[in-house]
Scaffold this motif. Structure first.
Motif, PDB file in Angstrom:
ATOM      1  N   UNK A 126       0.815  -1.214   0.000  1.00  5.89           N
ATOM      2  CA  UNK A 126       0.000   0.000   0.000  1.00  5.89           C
ATOM      3  C   UNK A 126       0.851   1.268   0.000  1.00  5.89           C
ATOM      4  N   UNK A 127       1.932   1.274   0.758  1.00  8.45           N
ATOM      5  CA  UNK A 127       2.773   2.469   0.801  1.00  8.45           C
ATOM      6  C   UNK A 127       3.637   2.567  -0.458  1.00  8.45           C
ATOM      7  N   UNK A 128       4.053   1.433  -0.998  1.00  4.98           N
ATOM      8  CA  UNK A 128       4.787   1.448  -2.264  1.00  4.98           C
ATOM      9  C   UNK A 128       3.920   2.030  -3.367  1.00  4.98           C
ATOM     10  N   UNK A 129       2.644   1.672  -3.367  1.00  5.27           N
ATOM     11  CA  UNK A 129       1.719   2.178  -4.373  1.00  5.27           C
ATOM     12  C   UNK A 129       1.582   3.693  -4.284  1.00  5.27           C
ATOM     13  N   UNK A 130       1.510   4.217  -3.060  1.00  2.00           N
ATOM     14  CA  UNK A 130       1.440   5.667  -2.861  1.00  2.00           C
ATOM     15  C   UNK A 130       2.653   6.351  -3.478  1.00  2.00           C
ATOM     16  N   UNK A 131       3.817   5.759  -3.248  1.00  5.26           N
ATOM     17  CA  UNK A 131       5.070   6.311  -3.755  1.00  5.26           C
ATOM     18  C   UNK A 131       5.105   6.275  -5.281  1.00  5.26           C
ATOM     19  N   UNK A 132       4.729   5.160  -5.863  1.00 11.40           N
ATOM     20  CA  UNK A 132       4.729   5.019  -7.321  1.00 11.40           C
ATOM     21  C   UNK A 132       3.757   5.991  -7.973  1.00 11.40           C
ATOM     22  N   UNK A 133       2.572   6.114  -7.397  1.00 13.18           N
ATOM     23  CA  UNK A 133       1.555   6.999  -7.956  1.00 13.18           C
ATOM     24  C   UNK A 133       1.998   8.461  -7.900  1.00 13.18           C
ATOM     25  N   UNK A 134       2.660   8.837  -6.822  1.00 13.61           N
ATOM     26  CA  UNK A 134       3.148  10.200  -6.665  1.00 13.61           C
ATOM     27  C   UNK A 134       4.027  10.607  -7.844  1.00 13.61           C
ATOM     28  N   UNK A 135       4.846   9.681  -8.316  1.00 11.79           N
ATOM     29  CA  UNK A 135       5.812   9.993  -9.365  1.00 11.79           C
ATOM     30  C   UNK A 135       5.377   9.519 -10.748  1.00 11.79           C
ATOM     31  N   UNK A 136       4.161   9.003 -10.851  1.00 11.12           N
ATOM     32  CA  UNK A 136       3.629   8.612 -12.144  1.00 11.12           C
ATOM     33  C   UNK A 136       4.304   7.411 -12.773  1.00 11.12           C
ATOM     34  N   UNK A 137       4.738   6.449 -11.946  1.00 10.93           N
ATOM     35  CA  UNK A 137       5.420   5.280 -12.496  1.00 10.93           C
ATOM     36  C   UNK A 137       4.733   3.960 -12.108  1.00 10.93           C
ATOM     37  N   UNK A 138       3.468   4.039 -11.734  1.00 13.67           N
ATOM     38  CA  UNK A 138       2.741   2.837 -11.312  1.00 13.67           C
ATOM     39  C   UNK A 138       2.604   1.810 -12.420  1.00 13.67           C
ATOM     40  N   UNK A 139       2.374   2.260 -13.645  1.00 11.51           N
ATOM     41  CA  UNK A 139       2.075   1.338 -14.743  1.00 11.51           C
ATOM     42  C   UNK A 139       3.219   0.382 -15.045  1.00 11.51           C
ATOM     43  N   UNK A 140       4.426   0.761 -14.662  1.00 10.52           N
ATOM     44  CA  UNK A 140       5.577  -0.080 -14.972  1.00 10.52           C
ATOM     45  C   UNK A 140       5.699  -1.275 -14.023  1.00 10.52           C
ATOM     46  N   UNK A 141       4.986  -1.249 -12.904  1.00 11.31           N
ATOM     47  CA  UNK A 141       5.144  -2.288 -11.884  1.00 11.31           C
ATOM     48  C   UNK A 141       3.788  -2.853 -11.465  1.00 11.31           C
TER      49      UNK A 141
END
Length: 238
Positions: A126-141
């Motif tokens: 859940x916290x990793x997802x917050x971090x990824x979304x903040x920087x716009x890189x969720x789709x890669x992972x």
């Protein structure tokens, strides 16, 4: 040299490798320990680099002499508070940042047909997802290994590998799998699982300190996408 057409799996660490919370992680541990146990400065003296959140939590319980009955249940309860606090503190902070070159590299890897990416992070999902979304890189992972149900990093990396196989439905091979991270723990976890290791000097450890742990490859950071691709495709050697 590896077959350029065979699938390459890249297991990326998050903190210190792709991005940095700017101290939000430590602040979240401090706040959550205060809320749950009434303890201030609970994380004083703890070095979290390379550790999973479960391992950090266990260390903090011992350091602060917290009595508990069942660790799994204690961590489950802690996680609920930790996730809520992390989201709140992360949203308020202007300190989190993504490292130079990361977005460019990830997009290039994303467009490369035989390259697949997952996370192998000590964070909770859940916290990793917050971090990824903040920087716009969720789709890669789309998947990975997280600390929700795994305490030790070697098992976490193996979980990331297994989840990658399940998600992508690709029979990845250890000899074409890379663990990319910024700590000796990332290197060790990759080696234990029979994977290649690429260490980065973007975190708490210097290149010389990382070299002592014999990663297969070393880079200062992820700004040189050509060099990175040459390494993981085995077209070049370090």
């Amino acid at each position: 040299m590896a077959d350029r057409n065979s699938p390459i799996l890249l297991i990326f660490d998050l903190d210190g490798t792709l991005a940095n919370t700017g101290g939000v992680g430590r602040k979240t541990f401090e706040l959550t320990f205060y809320e749950m146990y009434g303890i201030t400065n609970a994380a004083g003296g703890v070095k979290p680099a390379g550790k999973t959140d479960q391992l950090i939590f266990e260390e903090l319980l011992k350091r602060n002499s917290v009595v508990y009955i069942d660790f799994a249940q204690e961590f489950k309860q802690f996680s609920k508070h930790y996730i809520a606090n992390f989201k709140m503190l992360f949203a308020k902070s202007d300190k989190p940042f993504i490292y130079d070159g990361v977005k460019t590299l990830l997009e290039r890897l994303w467009m490369t047909n035989n390259v697949y990416m997952v996370l192998g992070t000590g964070n909770l999902r859940e916290t990793a997802t917050v971090h990824l979304q903040k920087h716009g890189i969720s789709k890669y992972f789309p998947t990975g290994g997280f600390s929700n149900n795994v305490k030790q990093r070697p098992q976490l990396i193996k979980r990331a590998f297994d989840n990658a196989v399940d998600h992508y439905r690709v029979p990845f091979k250890p000899e074409q799998t890379w663990v990319i991270g910024d700590t000796p723990s990332d290197i060790a976890a990759g080696k234990v699982n029979g994977f290649h290791t690429l260490a980065l000097g973007s975190g708490k450890f210097t290149i010389d300190e990382l070299r002592e742990h014999n990663p297969e490859a070393l880079l200062d950071d992820l700004t040189d996408s050509e060099k990175f691709l040459s390494i993981v495709s085995k077209a070049d050697t370090i």
